[in-house]
Design a protein around this motif. Sequence first.
Motif, PDB file in Angstrom:
ATOM      1  N   SER A  97       0.845  -1.209   0.000  1.00 51.03           N
ATOM      2  CA  SER A  97       0.000   0.000   0.000  1.00 51.03           C
ATOM      3  C   SER A  97       0.869   1.244   0.000  1.00 51.03           C
ATOM      4  CB  SER A  97      -0.852   0.064   1.267  1.00 51.03           C
ATOM      5  OG  SER A  97      -1.869  -0.855   1.215  1.00 51.03           O
ATOM      6  N   GLN A  98       2.080   1.078   0.513  1.00 52.19           N
ATOM      7  CA  GLN A  98       2.981   2.234   0.544  1.00 52.19           C
ATOM      8  C   GLN A  98       3.202   2.762  -0.876  1.00 52.19           C
ATOM      9  OE1 GLN A  98       4.004   3.582   3.445  1.00 52.19           O
ATOM     10  NE2 GLN A  98       4.959   5.225   2.287  1.00 52.19           N
ATOM     11  N   LEU A 101       0.272   4.841  -1.994  1.00 45.28           N
ATOM     12  CA  LEU A 101       0.349   6.202  -1.446  1.00 45.28           C
ATOM     13  C   LEU A 101       1.318   7.055  -2.265  1.00 45.28           C
ATOM     14  CD1 LEU A 101       0.410   5.320   2.366  1.00 45.28           C
ATOM     15  CD2 LEU A 101      -1.440   6.463   1.127  1.00 45.28           C
ATOM     16  N   TYR A 122      -0.605   8.088   9.917  1.00 41.96           N
ATOM     17  CA  TYR A 122       0.423   7.078   9.585  1.00 41.96           C
ATOM     18  C   TYR A 122       1.697   7.765   9.070  1.00 41.96           C
ATOM     19  CZ  TYR A 122       2.647   3.516   6.594  1.00 41.96           C
ATOM     20  OH  TYR A 122       3.536   2.688   5.969  1.00 41.96           O
ATOM     21  N   TYR A 164      -6.643  12.149   3.595  1.00 38.65           N
ATOM     22  CA  TYR A 164      -6.135  10.800   3.883  1.00 38.65           C
ATOM     23  C   TYR A 164      -6.669  10.316   5.233  1.00 38.65           C
ATOM     24  CZ  TYR A 164      -2.836   7.166   5.191  1.00 38.65           C
ATOM     25  OH  TYR A 164      -2.280   5.980   5.607  1.00 38.65           O
ATOM     26  N   MET A 166      -7.821   6.648   7.804  1.00 42.93           N
ATOM     27  CA  MET A 166      -7.783   5.197   8.094  1.00 42.93           C
ATOM     28  C   MET A 166      -8.979   4.868   8.979  1.00 42.93           C
ATOM     29  SD  MET A 166      -3.790   5.070   9.142  1.00 42.93           S
ATOM     30  CE  MET A 166      -3.716   6.835   9.403  1.00 42.93           C
ATOM     31  N   ASN A 171      -3.822   3.430  12.457  1.00 46.80           N
ATOM     32  CA  ASN A 171      -2.420   3.457  12.865  1.00 46.80           C
ATOM     33  C   ASN A 171      -2.049   4.922  13.054  1.00 46.80           C
ATOM     34  OD1 ASN A 171       0.299   3.239  13.163  1.00 46.80           O
ATOM     35  ND2 ASN A 171       0.729   2.350  11.147  1.00 46.80           N
ATOM     36  N   ASP A 199      -7.389   4.323   3.580  1.00 50.34           N
ATOM     37  CA  ASP A 199      -6.292   3.350   3.715  1.00 50.34           C
ATOM     38  C   ASP A 199      -6.715   2.306   4.749  1.00 50.34           C
ATOM     39  OD1 ASP A 199      -3.860   2.122   3.552  1.00 50.34           O
ATOM     40  OD2 ASP A 199      -2.727   3.704   4.568  1.00 50.34           O
ATOM     41  N   PRO A 201      -5.404  -1.213   5.775  1.00 50.75           N
ATOM     42  CA  PRO A 201      -4.653  -2.477   5.850  1.00 50.75           C
ATOM     43  C   PRO A 201      -5.081  -3.368   7.013  1.00 50.75           C
ATOM     44  CG  PRO A 201      -3.277  -0.671   6.611  1.00 50.75           C
ATOM     45  CD  PRO A 201      -4.575  -0.055   6.177  1.00 50.75           C
ATOM     46  N   TYR A 202      -5.834  -2.800   7.994  1.00 52.63           N
ATOM     47  CA  TYR A 202      -6.121  -3.543   9.235  1.00 52.63           C
ATOM     48  C   TYR A 202      -7.559  -4.017   9.355  1.00 52.63           C
ATOM     49  CZ  TYR A 202      -1.725  -1.306  10.432  1.00 52.63           C
ATOM     50  OH  TYR A 202      -0.433  -0.900  10.420  1.00 52.63           O
ATOM     51  N   SER A 231      -0.257  -7.453   3.284  1.00 54.39           N
ATOM     52  CA  SER A 231       0.888  -7.443   4.213  1.00 54.39           C
ATOM     53  C   SER A 231       0.519  -7.946   5.594  1.00 54.39           C
ATOM     54  CB  SER A 231       1.447  -6.024   4.357  1.00 54.39           C
ATOM     55  OG  SER A 231       2.168  -5.668   3.208  1.00 54.39           O
ATOM     56  N   LYS A 232      -0.645  -7.543   6.093  1.00 59.16           N
ATOM     57  CA  LYS A 232      -0.999  -7.905   7.468  1.00 59.16           C
ATOM     58  C   LYS A 232      -1.829  -9.179   7.506  1.00 59.16           C
ATOM     59  CE  LYS A 232       0.525  -3.715   8.180  1.00 59.16           C
ATOM     60  NZ  LYS A 232       1.817  -3.327   8.641  1.00 59.16           N
ATOM     61  N   ARG A 239       4.865  -8.091  -0.559  1.00 57.61           N
ATOM     62  CA  ARG A 239       4.671  -6.735  -1.113  1.00 57.61           C
ATOM     63  C   ARG A 239       3.537  -6.710  -2.145  1.00 57.61           C
ATOM     64  NH1 ARG A 239       5.062  -4.416   1.998  1.00 57.61           N
ATOM     65  NH2 ARG A 239       5.542  -2.364   1.156  1.00 57.61           N
ATOM     66  N   ALA A 241      -0.352  -5.555  -2.713  1.00 51.79           N
ATOM     67  CA  ALA A 241      -1.447  -4.744  -2.172  1.00 51.79           C
ATOM     68  C   ALA A 241      -2.270  -4.231  -3.350  1.00 51.79           C
ATOM     69  CB  ALA A 241      -0.880  -3.585  -1.357  1.00 51.79           C
TER      70      ALA A 241
HETATM   71  C1  LIG Z   1      -1.897   2.649   7.619  1.00 55.82           C
HETATM   72  C2  LIG Z   1      -0.879   1.956   6.783  1.00 55.82           C
HETATM   73  N1  LIG Z   1      -0.892   2.127   5.461  1.00 55.82           N
HETATM   74  C3  LIG Z   1      -0.002   1.512   4.667  1.00 55.82           C
HETATM   75  C4  LIG Z   1       0.972   0.702   5.190  1.00 55.82           C
HETATM   76  C5  LIG Z   1       1.967   0.070   4.240  1.00 55.82           C
HETATM   77  O1  LIG Z   1       1.746  -1.281   4.148  1.00 55.82           O
HETATM   78  P1  LIG Z   1       2.311  -2.163   2.940  1.00 55.82           P
HETATM   79  O2  LIG Z   1       3.100  -1.269   2.050  1.00 55.82           O
HETATM   80  O3  LIG Z   1       3.104  -3.234   3.562  1.00 55.82           O
HETATM   81  O4  LIG Z   1       1.075  -2.676   2.249  1.00 55.82           O
HETATM   82  C6  LIG Z   1       1.036   0.485   6.567  1.00 55.82           C
HETATM   83  C7  LIG Z   1       2.086  -0.372   7.143  1.00 55.82           C
HETATM   84  O5  LIG Z   1       2.254  -0.507   8.309  1.00 55.82           O
HETATM   85  C8  LIG Z   1       0.081   1.132   7.384  1.00 55.82           C
HETATM   86  O6  LIG Z   1       0.080   0.998   8.713  1.00 55.82           O
END
Ligand SMILES: Cc1ncc(COP(=O)(O)O)c(C=O)c1O
Length: 390
Positions: A97-98, A101, A122, A164, A166, A171, A199, A201-202, A231-232, A239, A241
């Motif tokens: 996901s990074q 972004l 985040y 942006y 979550m 996070n 966003d 991921p959780y 990822s989670k 990697r 997403a």
């Molecule tokens: C809120 C949030 N977005 C994105 C990411 C990035 O995750 P990844 O690039 O592993 O999918 C994280 C990783 O901890 C996160 O906490």
Amino acid sequence: MYSERLRGIKSSAIRDILKLMSRPGMISFAGGLPAPELFPVSELAACADAVLKKYGSTALQYSVTEGITPLREKIAAMLDPDRARLTAENVIITQGSQQALDLLAKVFIDPGSRVLTENPTYLGALQTFQLFQAKVTAIESDSNGLDPALLKKHLAQDKPRLVYVMPNFQNPTGLSYPLERRKVLAKLAREHDVVLIEDDPYGALRFEGERLPTIFSLAESRNVVYLSSFSKTIAPGLRIAYAAGDPELLKKLVIAKQGTDLQTNTFGQYIVNEYLESGFYQKHIDLVSRSYRERRDGMLVALERYFPASASWVKPAGGMFFWVRLPAGADASALLTQCIEHNVAFVPGVEFYPDGSGRNTMRLNFTNATQAEIEDGMRRIGDVLKANGL
Ligand SMILES: Cc1ncc(COP(=O)(O)O)c(C=O)c1O
């Protein structure tokens, strides 16, 4: 020698803290790392084997920038089970996901553009927005997420390019948005014609309560881009997403991705596709969520047992973090230095505040430690807090 955009950008504090974690005896609640002992190693090995047998060299060849179609289709079906709204055209695969972004920042931010975020937010997103020279305005949240009145004011006043948020187990705070707040954000994004990044991921790591609709599903407009990641829920080293949204908007992300890495790794995409097809995925999420709920409960007991009465927290209903507030005037960064001497670490909350506030807060990850480490590490932190008169 270096570019203008790198000026003043710090290395991520969390990545810097993680470098210390290899010290023997160190207990870390710092990183947002999943439990490695739960990674589905043998299932992934079976999937990798099946992929090479089924697809052969195709799984090792260059592929399209958007991502492989069967995986995009499965993700569309996961997000929209009755397939009323979404097809593979609404999904692209990203390298974490990074990267999504990063691509969104490339597509929407010019130097000086405004981005609105939660406060705290985040760190990885902040770093990306700052690399593209955005001006970040962090908006106060209540316990239900971004304050709608403040958001409305800033949408009108700042004319941001991006918002942006979550909404699930944020996070760093672990908080989630109730349905009403999601609806308000969907409506505001449309009314102000701004792109809202959701966003998530959780969201799949829920320990109790009902799963709520995404802002993306409530918005029914092109203004929301939904991000999530395996990822989670499988393993971050893959990697893999995705971003879901309006096909026209995704086309712009694809152009940005072409210049970044051509495509996400083909083999990894096929492995995740196979993993989803095999039916392992939901069972694995159930297993991981059960284990993380036990660790959350273990950390809660340890907080109550070892932390001083002056500290406060909210029990998160999912995700990976406890967010602890110490009395005003406490400095979690200074406390971290002492904790590291006692071989235990967390992330000082100030790192997540674009406006530099929150010095008295701390983020504690509970998914990368055993129950025994949680008990031991929390006792050590509690002793440091008490030794500092808190
Ligand atoms: C809120 C949030 N977005 C994105 C990411 C990035 O995750 P990844 O690039 O592993 O999918 C994280 C990783 O901890 C996160 O906490």
